[in-house]
Design a protein around this motif. Sequence first.
Motif, mmCIF file in Angstrom:
data_model
loop_
_atom_site.group_PDB
_atom_site.id
_atom_site.type_symbol
_atom_site.label_atom_id
_atom_site.label_comp_id
_atom_site.label_asym_id
_atom_site.label_seq_id
_atom_site.Cartn_x
_atom_site.Cartn_y
_atom_site.Cartn_z
ATOM 1 N N ARG A 57 0.593 -1.281 -0.007
ATOM 2 C CA ARG A 57 0.117 -0.345 -0.466
ATOM 3 C C ARG A 57 0.715 0.958 -0.166
ATOM 4 O O ARG A 57 0.424 2.426 -1.131
ATOM 5 C CB ARG A 57 -1.176 0.368 1.425
ATOM 6 N N SER A 58 1.962 0.947 1.042
ATOM 7 C CA SER A 58 2.983 2.643 1.191
ATOM 8 C C SER A 58 3.183 2.379 -0.355
ATOM 9 O O SER A 58 3.940 3.715 -0.839
ATOM 10 C CB SER A 58 3.981 2.243 2.091
ATOM 11 N N VAL A 59 4.194 1.267 -0.757
ATOM 12 C CA VAL A 59 4.546 2.255 -2.456
ATOM 13 C C VAL A 59 4.032 2.202 -3.530
ATOM 14 O O VAL A 59 3.726 3.290 -4.039
ATOM 15 C CB VAL A 59 5.296 0.529 -3.094
ATOM 16 N N LEU A 60 2.764 1.896 -3.279
ATOM 17 C CA LEU A 60 1.656 1.941 -4.698
ATOM 18 C C LEU A 60 1.113 3.292 -4.380
ATOM 19 O O LEU A 60 0.970 4.400 -5.114
ATOM 20 C CB LEU A 60 0.349 1.161 -4.452
ATOM 21 N N LEU A 61 0.718 3.888 -2.921
ATOM 22 C CA LEU A 61 0.419 5.531 -2.816
ATOM 23 C C LEU A 61 1.482 6.398 -3.341
ATOM 24 O O LEU A 61 1.776 7.384 -3.582
ATOM 25 C CB LEU A 61 0.018 5.213 -1.316
ATOM 26 N N ALA A 87 -6.664 11.523 0.398
ATOM 27 C CA ALA A 87 -6.527 12.196 1.132
ATOM 28 C C ALA A 87 -4.463 12.320 1.765
ATOM 29 O O ALA A 87 -4.036 13.670 1.159
ATOM 30 C CB ALA A 87 -7.137 12.558 2.193
ATOM 31 N N ILE A 88 -3.999 11.380 1.516
ATOM 32 C CA ILE A 88 -3.042 11.118 1.638
ATOM 33 C C ILE A 88 -1.978 11.502 0.687
ATOM 34 O O ILE A 88 -0.986 12.089 -0.219
ATOM 35 C CB ILE A 88 -2.376 9.495 2.123
ATOM 36 N N VAL A 89 -2.857 10.738 -0.609
ATOM 37 C CA VAL A 89 -2.365 11.547 -1.799
ATOM 38 C C VAL A 89 -2.145 12.914 -2.176
ATOM 39 O O VAL A 89 -1.398 13.234 -2.473
ATOM 40 C CB VAL A 89 -2.731 10.290 -3.424
ATOM 41 N N LEU A 90 -2.697 13.285 -2.025
ATOM 42 C CA LEU A 90 -3.164 14.282 -2.063
ATOM 43 C C LEU A 90 -1.693 15.591 -1.128
ATOM 44 O O LEU A 90 -1.382 16.291 -1.178
ATOM 45 C CB LEU A 90 -4.339 15.460 -1.825
ATOM 46 N N GLY A 91 -2.091 15.204 0.347
ATOM 47 C CA GLY A 91 -0.620 15.599 0.861
ATOM 48 C C GLY A 91 0.510 15.571 0.257
ATOM 49 O O GLY A 91 0.868 16.395 0.751
ATOM 50 N N MET A 92 0.823 14.156 0.318
ATOM 51 C CA MET A 92 2.130 13.894 -0.256
ATOM 52 C C MET A 92 2.363 14.861 -1.410
ATOM 53 O O MET A 92 3.231 15.579 -1.712
ATOM 54 C CB MET A 92 1.940 12.667 -0.459
ATOM 55 N N VAL A 93 1.154 15.063 -2.464
ATOM 56 C CA VAL A 93 2.682 16.245 -3.739
ATOM 57 C C VAL A 93 1.476 17.641 -3.206
ATOM 58 O O VAL A 93 2.235 17.523 -3.766
ATOM 59 C CB VAL A 93 0.481 16.023 -4.599
ATOM 60 N N TYR A 94 0.957 17.619 -2.196
ATOM 61 C CA TYR A 94 0.850 18.921 -1.901
ATOM 62 C C TYR A 94 2.594 19.406 -1.247
ATOM 63 O O TYR A 94 3.202 20.523 -1.752
ATOM 64 C CB TYR A 94 -0.151 19.711 -0.979
ATOM 65 N N ASN A 95 3.109 18.279 -0.572
ATOM 66 C CA ASN A 95 4.067 18.794 0.351
ATOM 67 C C ASN A 95 4.799 18.513 -0.755
ATOM 68 O O ASN A 95 6.455 18.724 0.005
ATOM 69 C CB ASN A 95 4.215 18.463 1.611
ATOM 70 N N TYR A 96 4.737 17.342 -1.731
ATOM 71 C CA TYR A 96 6.468 17.003 -1.935
ATOM 72 C C TYR A 96 6.472 17.236 -3.674
ATOM 73 O O TYR A 96 7.399 17.572 -4.471
ATOM 74 C CB TYR A 96 6.934 15.750 -1.925
ATOM 75 N N LEU A 97 5.269 18.717 -3.796
ATOM 76 C CA LEU A 97 5.278 18.934 -5.630
ATOM 77 C C LEU A 97 6.849 19.604 -5.958
ATOM 78 O O LEU A 97 7.266 19.618 -7.028
ATOM 79 C CB LEU A 97 3.694 19.564 -5.521
ATOM 80 N N PRO A 98 7.522 20.818 -5.014
ATOM 81 C CA PRO A 98 8.535 21.437 -5.066
ATOM 82 C C PRO A 98 9.451 20.532 -5.369
ATOM 83 O O PRO A 98 10.795 21.604 -6.571
ATOM 84 C CB PRO A 98 8.776 22.731 -4.032
ATOM 85 N N PHE A 99 9.536 19.233 -4.612
ATOM 86 C CA PHE A 99 10.704 18.750 -4.922
ATOM 87 C C PHE A 99 10.796 17.676 -6.385
ATOM 88 O O PHE A 99 12.164 17.770 -6.799
ATOM 89 C CB PHE A 99 11.157 17.981 -3.468
ATOM 90 N N MET A 100 9.506 18.280 -6.594
ATOM 91 C CA MET A 100 10.030 17.437 -8.407
ATOM 92 C C MET A 100 9.775 18.963 -9.354
ATOM 93 O O MET A 100 10.940 18.922 -10.114
ATOM 94 C CB MET A 100 8.720 17.505 -8.849
ATOM 95 N N ILE A 101 9.818 19.875 -9.165
ATOM 96 C CA ILE A 101 9.596 21.000 -9.695
ATOM 97 C C ILE A 101 11.068 21.810 -9.669
ATOM 98 O O ILE A 101 11.501 21.730 -11.266
ATOM 99 C CB ILE A 101 8.991 22.297 -9.553
#
Lengths: 367, 272
Positions: B56-60, B139-153
Amino acid sequence: MNGEPIIKLENIEITYGNIKVLKGINLDIYDKEFVTLLGPSGCGKTTTLRIIGGFVEPQAGNICFDGKKINGVPPHKRQVNTIFQRYALFPHLNVYENVAFGLKLKKVNSGEIRTRVAEMLELVDLNGFQPRDVNSLSGGQQQRVAIARALINHPRVLLLDEPLGALDLQLRKEMQTELKKIQQRLNITFVYVTHDQEEALTMSDKIVVMNNGEIQQIGVPESIYNEPSNAFVARFIGDSNILDGIMHRDYFIEFGGNYFDCIDGGFEKTERVDVVIRPEDIIIEEPSDKNIIGIVEAVIFKGVHYEMIIDSFGVKWTVHSTSALTVGEAAGMNVSPGNIHIMKKTAETDISRIIINETDGGEIITE
Amino acid sequence: MIFKSRLPAAPYIIWVAVFILVPLFLVFFFAFTDTGGNFTVVNISDVAKFGPVFIRSVLLGLIATAVCLILAYPFAFAMSRMRRGLQKIVMMLIILPMWMNYLLRTYAWMTLLETNGLINRFAGFFGLGPFQMLNTDGAIVLGMVYNYLPFMILPLYTVMIRIDESLIEAAQDLGASFTGVIIKIIAPLSKPGVTSGITMVFVPSVSTFIISRMLGGGANFLIGDLIEQQFLGNAYNPHLGSAISLILMVFILLSMALLNRFDDDETEGMLV
């Protein structure tokens, strides 16, 4: 020239902010011509080239290719290819893949690509370099890859944006002759941008001198050099002495404190004009009342000739001569009528429309 | 020669030794011992029981990484082609949220996503909802995307500004359309940015526990929660916790090695 121009620019205008980069460019380029756009940096020559390539869209005016208007046609749909200033080779591809780039996009079959790449690399003297990494090549070799990459697409017109700027003098000279040879061998049109007047004079069939977004003069190298149409062109092409003169009547002019016969006419009576005299056209004589008298201020050995600075009542003349005078010596300077180039005072406007009267001789009038 | 000397690196080397190598050794030690300090592989084999949590962790983490990549890639490209001044402003806007505490930002999402939170109340105006948003995987995925998006950009942007405009023009000149330019020039040249972006988003996503705890409710366990439980929670068992950490570490190292296989060119600025 032969028939219709292959490229026609009509009243091209470009303004960035409040700077007019091109102020109504009109230019015809004919098939198989080697045309050079020459001018100082910021004169609009590169912008003109980019308009032909399709990278810049003119804000006003038309660009026609083969008689068809091509405003708005994107670069990948134009029958022209470009050699960029710093070559712009694709760093992630090797020599073969760089040269094959255009053909792969056209879905040419791989056997044909291989033979055509080999042919092109042969043309630029790089056969066997196919698997090499482009980043490991020298500047001159990268230049050749860029030429092969552009020419493999059989463009009707090749655009070259200061392609030799990054090379050292020796290599630049070699590449000049080589480019000219390639152009003649392939029999296509080259449009070449440079700020190097010597390069322009060596290679071109036709030179277009530009300044401040305007064409100053269009002509074959000899006429650009021998008959500059204004002080800017004269100063930009080769060394020259530019003086104030007064045209007393047709074929008779005053400058440098004396009166001379000349071969130009058609000016107003006592019109003030610019006079251009090439340093190598000045004849050194014994000082007399028939010539311009000055004192030799400096003598510099230049190899083939001596360059002398001669001060005549505060005006510094540059003179080229195979024999040297000594510093401090008095000298008389004379010019034969055919070497006196007379131009209307530059009023920035219709500069390019000045007609230089080319009638030979002219009556001899004595004062 | 002070410039050739390794002496200036000494403070960092000491730091690494004391705070990274020693703890790493302890994790290793705990993972292979029982409470009595005897060697055992029971802890490691016990990790197998948590297989579903791992998956589950890897998938999310993968979903969050993919979403980040899809959002960040075109954005970073557009940003790299903006005027210099504008680029700086946009860069500020991307970094701005990071000035706020990470926990606080995640709390903010809680109040937004709650059953009677802002979004549901807004939807209520139109007679919609309320939707169950908090405590879901979404919600978990949203939180991950929100927090880590700058590290992708940021890594993408860094490689993309280095792609010279003349390369794009040269490709167009040789007959490449817009998509041709993207596929043949931009994609291969931005590969190092993609791999470091993926690394920087995937690794923290897979091991996060705060995001899943706050936005996923207590029930939806991720590996991070599992590890935390073994050290600070009711299930206190540092030996098992170390074993899980070790397995996670090995898994991440393997996936990074795999990722770097795709990035065959020698690339500068790579992370990991």
